[in-house]
Design a protein around this motif. Sequence first.
Motif, short mmCIF file in Angstrom:
data_model
loop_
_atom_site.label_atom_id
_atom_site.label_comp_id
_atom_site.label_asym_id
_atom_site.label_seq_id
_atom_site.Cartn_x
_atom_site.Cartn_y
_atom_site.Cartn_z
N ARG A 141 0.89 -1.22 0.02
CA ARG A 141 -0.06 -0.16 -0.10
C ARG A 141 0.88 1.18 0.00
O ARG A 141 2.19 1.26 0.38
CB ARG A 141 -0.93 -0.05 1.08
N THR A 142 0.23 2.47 -0.35
CA THR A 142 0.88 3.77 -0.32
C THR A 142 1.33 4.03 1.04
O THR A 142 0.28 3.62 2.00
CB THR A 142 0.04 4.82 -1.17
N GLN A 157 3.36 9.93 -1.62
CA GLN A 157 2.73 9.13 -2.89
C GLN A 157 3.83 8.47 -3.51
O GLN A 157 3.39 7.28 -4.26
CB GLN A 157 1.98 10.27 -3.79
N TRP A 158 5.12 8.56 -3.22
CA TRP A 158 6.17 8.12 -3.85
C TRP A 158 6.77 6.97 -3.13
O TRP A 158 7.76 6.43 -3.27
CB TRP A 158 7.20 8.92 -4.59
N HIS A 159 6.16 6.46 -1.90
CA HIS A 159 6.53 5.61 -0.77
C HIS A 159 5.47 4.64 -0.70
O HIS A 159 4.22 4.95 -0.71
CB HIS A 159 7.01 6.44 0.41
N GLY A 160 5.88 3.47 -0.30
CA GLY A 160 5.14 2.35 0.19
C GLY A 160 5.49 1.58 1.13
O GLY A 160 6.74 1.58 1.64
N GLY A 173 10.76 3.56 -1.50
CA GLY A 173 10.47 4.74 -1.96
C GLY A 173 11.00 4.91 -3.12
O GLY A 173 12.01 4.28 -3.74
N LEU A 206 6.85 -0.74 -6.31
CA LEU A 206 7.32 0.51 -6.44
C LEU A 206 7.49 1.07 -8.14
O LEU A 206 7.30 2.01 -8.40
CB LEU A 206 8.59 0.96 -5.69
N VAL A 209 4.30 1.85 -9.44
CA VAL A 209 4.11 3.39 -8.89
C VAL A 209 4.70 4.43 -9.62
O VAL A 209 4.06 5.48 -10.27
CB VAL A 209 4.10 3.72 -7.49
#
Length: 250
Positions: A141-142, A157-160, A173, A206, A209
């Motif tokens: 998940r984010t 938003q750029w990490h999970g 990320g 990632l 994403v």
Amino acid sequence: MELSAGPADLRDILPWRATYLLEMNCQVVHDSFHTRSGWSEEYQLFVDGTPAGYGSVVVAGPWAGTPTIYEFFVVPDYRGHAFKLFEALMGASGAARINGQTNDPMITVMLHTFAHEITSESILFHDRLTTAMQPAGARFRTAAEADDLGVSQDQLQWHGVVEVDGTIAATGGILFHYNRPYGDIYMEVTDAFRRRGLGAFIVQELKRVCYEGGSVPSARCRPDNAASRLTLQRAGFVPCGNILNGVIRR
């Protein structure tokens, strides 16, 4: 014929940098040095007074006290003078070292010509394979602010994270300190959840994403980090070069 190099402003070399980045067509790891205040000294190259390219020398951070050439570009019409122009750059800048990525053929040749004690700092990877891993019980998940990853709200938003049975097992990320559209993926798996394929899984997610955000995933790791090398390859990354360092011969 007079070949020379002299100090320049970043604005003087921007058109050539645009061409350089097009020719590279990959992640340029030290791209941000140019815009960090006090980090990079720029030089123009000349052939009989005509501008023929540029060179860049990093002088701050870990390179403070050991000025290091990290970028070198010669326009096509003058590449027959590349070695002499590099010698002019070394003389004008007083550089002590050369740092370059091997998917940049020009600076790689100069490094092997003018430097010794060459060592590899990193292995560079580019994405070439799509994977579809789904480890049992794992969910990507984010990242959320409550995860306390130490990143700003606009970067979440750029990490999970990867959760296993409600416990965060891996984090990671995408960093954008490099030339767009390339993003650099990193990850970490907690000790209790290693050797389950979760590192490759979070890298895979990632990558997704990154693409969905309009960017291109890249990665790198230390040459001696066998676990990271294997993880990146399992997630579809393929090695494409090294970052090398060398001491200029005097």
